[in-house]
Scaffold this motif. Structure first.
Motif, PDB file in Angstrom:
ATOM      1  N   LEU A  75       0.877  -1.170   0.000  1.00 48.12           N
ATOM      2  CA  LEU A  75       0.000   0.000   0.000  1.00 48.12           C
ATOM      3  C   LEU A  75       0.911   1.216   0.000  1.00 48.12           C
ATOM      4  N   ASN A  76       0.805   2.081  -1.000  1.00 50.25           N
ATOM      5  CA  ASN A  76       1.682   3.255  -1.006  1.00 50.25           C
ATOM      6  C   ASN A  76       0.988   4.457  -1.620  1.00 50.25           C
TER       7      ASN A  76
ATOM      8  N   ASP B  47       6.420  -1.475  10.048  1.00 51.28           N
ATOM      9  CA  ASP B  47       5.329  -1.802   9.114  1.00 51.28           C
ATOM     10  C   ASP B  47       5.184  -0.792   7.980  1.00 51.28           C
ATOM     11  N   GLY B  48       6.267  -0.048   7.680  1.00 54.57           N
ATOM     12  CA  GLY B  48       6.185   0.898   6.559  1.00 54.57           C
ATOM     13  C   GLY B  48       7.324   1.903   6.584  1.00 54.57           C
ATOM     14  N   PHE B  49       7.239   2.918   5.718  1.00 54.22           N
ATOM     15  CA  PHE B  49       8.215   4.012   5.762  1.00 54.22           C
ATOM     16  C   PHE B  49       7.557   5.314   5.330  1.00 54.22           C
ATOM     17  N   GLY B  50       8.189   6.414   5.752  1.00 53.12           N
ATOM     18  CA  GLY B  50       7.802   7.742   5.295  1.00 53.12           C
ATOM     19  C   GLY B  50       9.047   8.449   4.782  1.00 53.12           C
TER      20      GLY B  50
ATOM     21  N   THR C 216      12.321  21.880  -8.230  1.00 58.37           N
ATOM     22  CA  THR C 216      11.268  22.857  -7.957  1.00 58.37           C
ATOM     23  C   THR C 216      11.214  23.113  -6.445  1.00 58.37           C
ATOM     24  N   PRO C 217      10.670  24.277  -6.024  1.00 55.84           N
ATOM     25  CA  PRO C 217      10.658  24.597  -4.585  1.00 55.84           C
ATOM     26  C   PRO C 217       9.553  23.840  -3.835  1.00 55.84           C
ATOM     27  N   VAL C 218       9.698  22.536  -3.727  1.00 52.06           N
ATOM     28  CA  VAL C 218       8.726  21.714  -2.996  1.00 52.06           C
ATOM     29  C   VAL C 218       9.466  20.706  -2.123  1.00 52.06           C
ATOM     30  N   VAL C 219       8.765  20.268  -1.065  1.00 55.21           N
ATOM     31  CA  VAL C 219       9.204  19.095  -0.305  1.00 55.21           C
ATOM     32  C   VAL C 219       8.403  17.917  -0.839  1.00 55.21           C
ATOM     33  N   VAL C 220       9.098  16.868  -1.235  1.00 59.47           N
ATOM     34  CA  VAL C 220       8.469  15.672  -1.786  1.00 59.47           C
ATOM     35  C   VAL C 220       8.253  14.667  -0.658  1.00 59.47           C
ATOM     36  N   LEU C 221       7.036  14.114  -0.592  1.00 56.03           N
ATOM     37  CA  LEU C 221       6.704  13.126   0.434  1.00 56.03           C
ATOM     38  C   LEU C 221       6.238  11.835  -0.218  1.00 56.03           C
ATOM     39  N   ARG C 222       6.549  10.722   0.413  1.00 53.66           N
ATOM     40  CA  ARG C 222       6.034   9.439  -0.063  1.00 53.66           C
ATOM     41  C   ARG C 222       5.880   8.521   1.136  1.00 53.66           C
ATOM     42  N   PHE C 223       4.806   7.739   1.140  1.00 51.87           N
ATOM     43  CA  PHE C 223       4.530   6.839   2.269  1.00 51.87           C
ATOM     44  C   PHE C 223       4.183   5.450   1.756  1.00 51.87           C
ATOM     45  N   GLU C 224       4.582   4.446   2.541  1.00 54.89           N
ATOM     46  CA  GLU C 224       4.273   3.060   2.194  1.00 54.89           C
ATOM     47  C   GLU C 224       4.039   2.301   3.495  1.00 54.89           C
TER      48      GLU C 224
ATOM     49  N   ILE D 127       1.807   6.560  10.157  1.00 59.90           N
ATOM     50  CA  ILE D 127       3.092   7.103   9.673  1.00 59.90           C
ATOM     51  C   ILE D 127       2.895   8.526   9.154  1.00 59.90           C
ATOM     52  N   GLN D 128       1.820   8.746   8.412  1.00 61.30           N
ATOM     53  CA  GLN D 128       1.545  10.101   7.900  1.00 61.30           C
ATOM     54  C   GLN D 128       1.333  11.076   9.058  1.00 61.30           C
ATOM     55  N   GLU D 129       0.662  10.619  10.104  1.00 57.78           N
ATOM     56  CA  GLU D 129       0.400  11.459  11.286  1.00 57.78           C
ATOM     57  C   GLU D 129       1.718  11.835  11.973  1.00 57.78           C
ATOM     58  N   ASP D 130       2.646  10.887  12.039  1.00 52.07           N
ATOM     59  CA  ASP D 130       3.959  11.132  12.642  1.00 52.07           C
ATOM     60  C   ASP D 130       4.701  12.228  11.861  1.00 52.07           C
ATOM     61  N   PHE D 131       4.625  12.145  10.520  1.00 50.54           N
ATOM     62  CA  PHE D 131       5.265  13.161   9.674  1.00 50.54           C
ATOM     63  C   PHE D 131       4.533  14.497   9.785  1.00 50.54           C
ATOM     64  N   ARG D 132       3.188  14.437   9.794  1.00 50.84           N
ATOM     65  CA  ARG D 132       2.398  15.677   9.900  1.00 50.84           C
ATOM     66  C   ARG D 132       2.826  16.459  11.156  1.00 50.84           C
TER      67      ARG D 132
END
Length: 458
Positions: A365-366, A410-413, A421-429, A439-444
């Motif tokens: 799931l990603n 059980d995953g990565f962020g 470009t002036p962005v921070v790139v995020l990816r979650f699995e 995991i997204q909540e931890d990063f948020r």
């Protein structure tokens, strides 16, 4: 002399908007700087090529004038895919070449990918060209100009080595990019039956944008696979150095899962070999490489960084999530979407059920690539702050090779600053939806502590 715009000198290449920051006058100066750098490296000739963009002819002529001014000869190979330029550079010019390409940017963009003596210019070596122009550190001379058609040699090199166990029916979507001039001929040369989508080269990209990493751009391939007896779909980016793969039943095979297939094949002949991949790739990849007898090496995102690492580690194969694949085994180590497609077809021609083979690759799931917009330069500051201060919830490992990749049981962020470009790139699995949300909540929490006004896309 009017200043050349700083912002066109990017991390992996030179790129900007034609008529604004990329003008014939600026390009001639860039050519003069590239030629001067080539002289400093004791090179004598540079191959140049261009993709199918409307501005390509004018800009490649300006580039040639600039390079020749430095005393370096120019071998112009015309309108080709980027990997064909790398091939010509390798064969004709001590592995030195410049490709005029806007890659996957909108039609009004164009730019330059540069390799000198086998080194892909990136980061400080790109900035060094700008400094040469600003300091007038330019050699003078009168290089010769010649034209050379590399297409037949390039296609023959691939069809002479790659053999299919059976003919395969395929759909090829080139999105009106330059790959359309060569991909159908290559795959027919391997014995495939090819259904063409948007293979006429048109730099205004009238149908869909030639970027297979965006799922919407693959809808035409998915549709064609549903309505024909083709077994698999291949799609290319605007300059032919990246490959998209779609199964018969419409599933997109991301580049990190493509890499699994290729790694297993390469390692079957070369046990213990190193396979390089970027920080965006699935956490299923490293164990897969080990399981097949190889050594996984995670590295920074960016085709020039991955290419340098491939040379440094003497690796057999490398790839990154964006779709760049680099074969050193049986090939030259540069990123080549057309060649990757040929290797894929060779592998799959041994399988009776192509779709099952691809679907059996480990999946998870990603999320797609998510982006947080920032002011120019702020993305790098934000990531540096997170690397220093962020506190994550029970991580197994925090990798800071390129931004922050946090591995959990059980995953990565991932959060990293884009170099283009002036962005921070995020990816979650993750293994499941609950883990993904945690995991997204931890990063948020960590991102909002560092930048309270960040607009998070999850």
């Amino acid at each position: 002399m009017p200043a050349i715009p700083h912002e066109i000198f990017k991390a992996y290449d030179i790129r900007g908007v034609v008529g604004k920051t990329i003008t014939a006058e600026n390009v001639e100066k860039i050519g003069h700087a590239i030629g001067s750098e080539a002289r400093a490296r004791n090179l004598t000739a540079i191959a140049i090529g261009r993709d199918g963009r409307l501005s390509g002819t004018e800009l490649s002529q300006a580039l040639a004038r600039g390079i020749r001014k430095s005393g370096i000869d120019v071998v112009d190979i015309g309108m080709v895919a980027t990997p064909m330029l790398y091939f010509a550079a390798h064969e004709l010019c001590q592995y030195s070449g410049v490709m005029v390409t806007g890659s996957h940017n909108p039609p009004e963009y164009n730019g330059f990918k540069i390799v000198l003596g086998g080194q892909t210019l990136a980061a400080e070596t790109i900035q060094a060209l700008r400094l040469r122009i600003e300091n007038n550190d330019l050699t003078q001379g009168a290089g010769h100009y010649s034209e050379h058609n590399i297409a037949a040699t390039y296609l023959q090199r691939i069809t002479g080595d790659i053999k299919l166990a059976r003919p395969i029916k395929i759909v090829v979507d080139c999105g009106n990019g330059v790959a359309g001039a060569y991909a159908p001929a290559l795959y027919r040369g391997l014995g495939c039956q090819v259904s063409e989508l948007f293979c006429d080269v048109d730099g205004s990209f009238p149908n869909h944008h030639p970027d297979p990493s965006v799922p919407d751009n693959l809808n035409d391939v998915i549709q064609a696979l549903q309505t024909t007896d083709a077994e698999i779909g291949l799609a290319f980016d605007g300059d032919g150095d990246r490959l998209g793969i779609v199964t018969k039943d419409g599933h997109i095979v991301n580049a990190d899962r493509q890499l699994m297939l290729f790694a297993a094949d390469v390692l079957s002949r070369n046990p213990g070999g190193k396979i390089i991949f970027d920080v965006k790739c699935t956490r299923n990849l490293a164990p897969w490489i080990r399981q097949h007898g190889g050594t996984p090496v995670m590295w920074k995102t960016g085709h020039s960084f991955i290419k340098s690492k491939l040379i440094e580690e003497k690796a057999l194969l490398a790839g990154e999530m964006s779709g760049h694949l680099f074969f050193k085994e049986r090939w030259y180590g540069f990123d080549d979407g057309l060649y990757a497609g040929a290797r894929l077809l060779e592998l799959l021609s041994r399988e009776q059920d192509i779709t099952a083979t691809l679907k059996n690759l480990p999946d998870s799931l990603n999320t797609p690539e998510l982006q947080v917009r920032t002011a120019e330069g702020e993305n790098h500051t934000l990531i540096a702050q997170l690397q220093k201060n962020a506190v994550f919830d029970n991580p197994q490992q925090v990798i800071t090779t390129d931004g922050l990749r946090v591995e959990y049981s059980d995953g990565f962020g991932l959060a990293r600053a884009s170099n283009t470009t002036p962005v921070v790139v995020l990816r979650f699995e993750a293994d499941n939806q609950a883990a993904l949300q945690r995991i997204q909540e931890d990063f948020r929490r960590n991102i909002l502590q560092a930048k309270a006004d960040a607009q998070l896309p999850f």
